[in-house]
Design a protein around this motif. Structure first.
Motif, short mmCIF file in Angstrom:
data_model
loop_
_atom_site.label_atom_id
_atom_site.label_comp_id
_atom_site.label_asym_id
_atom_site.label_seq_id
_atom_site.Cartn_x
_atom_site.Cartn_y
_atom_site.Cartn_z
N VAL A 223 73.18 65.78 24.67
CA VAL A 223 73.05 64.39 25.09
C VAL A 223 73.74 64.17 26.43
CG1 VAL A 223 72.89 63.54 22.72
CG2 VAL A 223 75.13 63.72 23.83
N ILE A 224 73.31 63.14 27.13
CA ILE A 224 73.90 62.82 28.42
C ILE A 224 75.20 62.07 28.20
CG2 ILE A 224 73.59 61.55 30.58
CD1 ILE A 224 70.58 61.89 30.25
N THR A 225 76.28 62.55 28.78
CA THR A 225 77.56 61.86 28.73
C THR A 225 78.06 61.63 30.15
OG1 THR A 225 78.94 63.86 28.68
CG2 THR A 225 78.12 63.02 26.56
N PRO A 226 78.79 60.53 30.38
CA PRO A 226 79.27 60.23 31.72
C PRO A 226 80.10 61.36 32.34
CG PRO A 226 79.51 58.31 30.32
CD PRO A 226 79.09 59.44 29.43
N ALA A 227 80.96 61.98 31.56
CA ALA A 227 81.83 63.03 32.11
C ALA A 227 81.01 64.22 32.58
CB ALA A 227 82.85 63.46 31.05
N ARG A 228 79.99 64.57 31.82
CA ARG A 228 79.16 65.71 32.22
C ARG A 228 78.32 65.39 33.45
NH1 ARG A 228 77.11 67.72 26.23
NH2 ARG A 228 78.99 68.92 25.68
N VAL A 229 77.85 64.14 33.55
CA VAL A 229 77.13 63.73 34.75
C VAL A 229 78.04 63.88 35.97
CG1 VAL A 229 76.06 61.80 35.96
CG2 VAL A 229 75.58 62.16 33.54
N GLU A 231 80.69 65.81 36.23
CA GLU A 231 80.94 67.23 36.46
C GLU A 231 79.78 67.89 37.19
OE1 GLU A 231 82.75 70.73 33.74
OE2 GLU A 231 80.79 69.99 33.05
N LEU A 232 78.55 67.58 36.78
CA LEU A 232 77.37 68.16 37.41
C LEU A 232 77.28 67.78 38.88
CD1 LEU A 232 74.67 69.74 36.87
CD2 LEU A 232 73.60 67.49 36.61
N LEU A 233 77.55 66.51 39.18
CA LEU A 233 77.37 66.02 40.55
C LEU A 233 78.59 66.23 41.44
CD1 LEU A 233 75.39 62.69 40.01
CD2 LEU A 233 74.56 65.02 40.33
N MET A 234 79.67 66.73 40.85
CA MET A 234 80.86 66.98 41.66
C MET A 234 81.24 68.45 41.72
SD MET A 234 83.31 63.78 40.53
CE MET A 234 84.58 64.16 41.75
N LEU A 235 81.27 69.13 40.57
CA LEU A 235 81.94 70.42 40.48
C LEU A 235 81.03 71.62 40.25
CD1 LEU A 235 84.98 69.32 38.24
CD2 LEU A 235 84.78 69.28 40.74
N ARG A 236 79.73 71.39 40.09
CA ARG A 236 78.81 72.51 39.86
C ARG A 236 78.26 73.00 41.19
NH1 ARG A 236 77.73 74.75 34.63
NH2 ARG A 236 76.00 75.64 35.81
N PHE A 278 88.19 74.38 42.46
CA PHE A 278 89.16 74.67 41.39
C PHE A 278 89.52 73.42 40.58
CE2 PHE A 278 89.92 77.83 44.77
CZ PHE A 278 89.60 78.96 44.06
N GLY A 279 88.76 72.34 40.78
CA GLY A 279 89.01 71.12 40.03
C GLY A 279 88.46 71.20 38.62
N HIS A 280 88.95 70.32 37.75
CA HIS A 280 88.46 70.25 36.36
C HIS A 280 88.12 68.81 36.05
CE1 HIS A 280 88.28 70.61 31.98
NE2 HIS A 280 88.20 71.93 32.16
N ILE A 281 87.01 68.59 35.40
CA ILE A 281 86.53 67.23 35.19
C ILE A 281 87.49 66.42 34.33
CG2 ILE A 281 85.13 67.76 33.16
CD1 ILE A 281 84.37 65.28 36.05
N ASP A 282 88.18 67.05 33.38
CA ASP A 282 89.13 66.30 32.55
C ASP A 282 90.26 65.73 33.40
OD1 ASP A 282 87.66 66.85 30.31
OD2 ASP A 282 88.91 68.55 29.66
N ASP A 283 90.74 66.50 34.35
CA ASP A 283 91.80 66.02 35.23
C ASP A 283 91.30 64.89 36.12
OD1 ASP A 283 93.53 67.95 34.22
OD2 ASP A 283 92.95 69.44 35.74
N ILE A 284 90.06 65.01 36.58
CA ILE A 284 89.48 63.98 37.45
C ILE A 284 89.30 62.67 36.67
CG2 ILE A 284 87.38 63.30 38.68
CD1 ILE A 284 87.10 66.25 39.52
N MET A 285 88.76 62.76 35.46
CA MET A 285 88.55 61.56 34.66
C MET A 285 89.88 60.90 34.28
SD MET A 285 85.26 61.36 34.54
CE MET A 285 84.80 60.22 33.25
N THR A 292 89.20 59.01 42.69
CA THR A 292 88.90 60.33 43.23
C THR A 292 87.75 60.28 44.22
OG1 THR A 292 89.65 61.37 41.17
CG2 THR A 292 88.26 62.70 42.63
N LEU A 293 86.70 59.54 43.87
CA LEU A 293 85.54 59.44 44.76
C LEU A 293 85.88 58.67 46.02
CD1 LEU A 293 82.74 58.75 42.13
CD2 LEU A 293 83.03 60.84 43.48
N THR A 294 86.68 57.63 45.89
CA THR A 294 87.11 56.86 47.07
C THR A 294 87.90 57.73 48.03
OG1 THR A 294 87.18 54.79 45.80
CG2 THR A 294 88.42 54.85 47.86
N GLU A 295 88.80 58.53 47.48
CA GLU A 295 89.59 59.45 48.31
C GLU A 295 88.69 60.49 48.97
OE1 GLU A 295 93.38 62.56 47.90
OE2 GLU A 295 92.78 61.31 46.20
N PHE A 296 87.71 60.99 48.22
CA PHE A 296 86.79 61.97 48.79
C PHE A 296 85.99 61.36 49.94
CE2 PHE A 296 82.61 63.96 49.11
CZ PHE A 296 82.96 65.29 49.26
#
Length: 317
Positions: A223-229, A231-236, A278-285, A292-296
């Motif tokens: 299923v689609i979850t916000p965290a995975r979305v 992760e896909l659009l940031m860290l993959r 080397f980022g991890h989505i759990d740390d970002i969330m 995080t996105l504003t800083e980026f």
């Protein structure tokens, strides 16, 4: 290569990519605005699009006199308004003018694509296509951007010119992917709960807007979850429009055009790249995705200024 020539190539690519990503952002909002929701929620969605594009004040200055909010005004402002430098009309015009300035550096095919896109855009905007079927118009913008990139890669010599074009493309794409993602996440109170059926269609529309729906299904098979979305659009790195994939290409193309004064810019780009790699989505969330996105976005803007300072015609202060 002369800095002015590099500047025209860089901005030709940025404007082409910006037009495509504006179309993507508007398309996802058109799709989600058709979901069951209150008028207030729909208006907030459009205002979020204006806000994350840093166009809210300009929009309010032009349309906010009567206090009424109309979707057609947002579309007109972000698509055909020549006085809005981020409108699709202004971007495709800017791409064509920059291409015209360096026609001798481009292949005939690349120039003809830019020129034909500009001519066709004017015909389409004079018709009522934007009012009757905006999604079809946005698909046309995306298609012309794909065509431009394909012809560029397929016909141009792999020299400095192509590296500055690619550098502009991926800096712009990184900026816009972050903005598209932030449109949904900005203001969300809790992204840890199970999503509702309405949210599923919202996230599916978001993924489709960045050509990521089928990729999501292939990667996660769930299923689609916000965290995975996120992760896909940031860290993959294997997702073509992700922040990491963009920074992979930014770092590589910077390496190909390095000069005597660009070492600090390369280090800055390398730091942004490493944070994503080397980022991890759990740390970002946990830290806050919007933060995080504003800083980026601030860092990618700074990186663009550094590239202009080291290689191009410096931006006016």
């Amino acid at each position: 290569m002369l800095s002015r020539t590099a500047d025209h190539l860089f901005w030709m690519a940025r404007y082409t990519e910006r037009a495509e990503n504006t179309a993507r952002m508007l398309d996802v909002n058109m799709q989600t605005s058709m979901l069951p929701q209150s008028e207030q929620d729909a208006e907030q969605g459009w205002r979020a699009t204006l806000g994350i594009s840093e166009l809210q004040s300009a929009y309010d200055h032009k349309y906010g006199r009567d206090g009424q909010f109309h979707t057609r005004d947002v579309l007109d402002f972000m698509v055909r308004d020549p006085n809005n430098p981020s409108s699709i009309f202004a971007c495709l015009t800017g791409a064509r003018e920059n291409a015209r300035a360096v026609r001798g550096t481009l292949t005939t095919e690349v120039w003809e694509i830019q020129n034909a896109t500009w001519l066709d855009m004017q015909k389409r905007l004079k018709s009522n296509l934007l009012e009757t079927d905006p999604s079809q118009f946005f698909e046309w913008v995306k298609y012309r951007s794909h065509l431009s990139r394909g012809v560029t890669l397929g016909t141009m010599l792999k020299d400095e010119a192509i590296h500055f074009i690619r550098l502009g493309t991926f800096l712009e794409r990184a900026d816009n992917t972050a903005r598209i993602l932030d449109v949904k996440f900005h203001g969300a109170r809790d992204t840890s709960k199970d999503i509702t059926q309405r949210d599923f269609y919202y996230w599916a529309a978001l993924l489709r807007s960045v050509s990521g729906f089928e990729i999501y299904r292939k990667v996660y098979r769930d299923v689609i979850t916000p965290a995975r979305v996120a992760e896909l659009l940031m860290l993959r790195g294997d997702m073509p429009r992700s922040l990491l994939a963009c920074m992979d290409d930014v770092v590589e193309n910077l390496k190909q055009v390095r000069n005597d004064v660009s070492a600090d810019t390369e280090r800055f780009a390398g730091k942004l790249h490493a944070e994503l790699k080397f980022g991890h989505i759990d740390d970002i969330m946990k830290a806050g995705l919007h933060l995080t996105l504003t800083e980026f976005l601030e860092n990618i803007y700074d990186l663009g200024n550094r590239v202009s300072r080291d290689f191009l015609v410096p931006l006016a202060a």
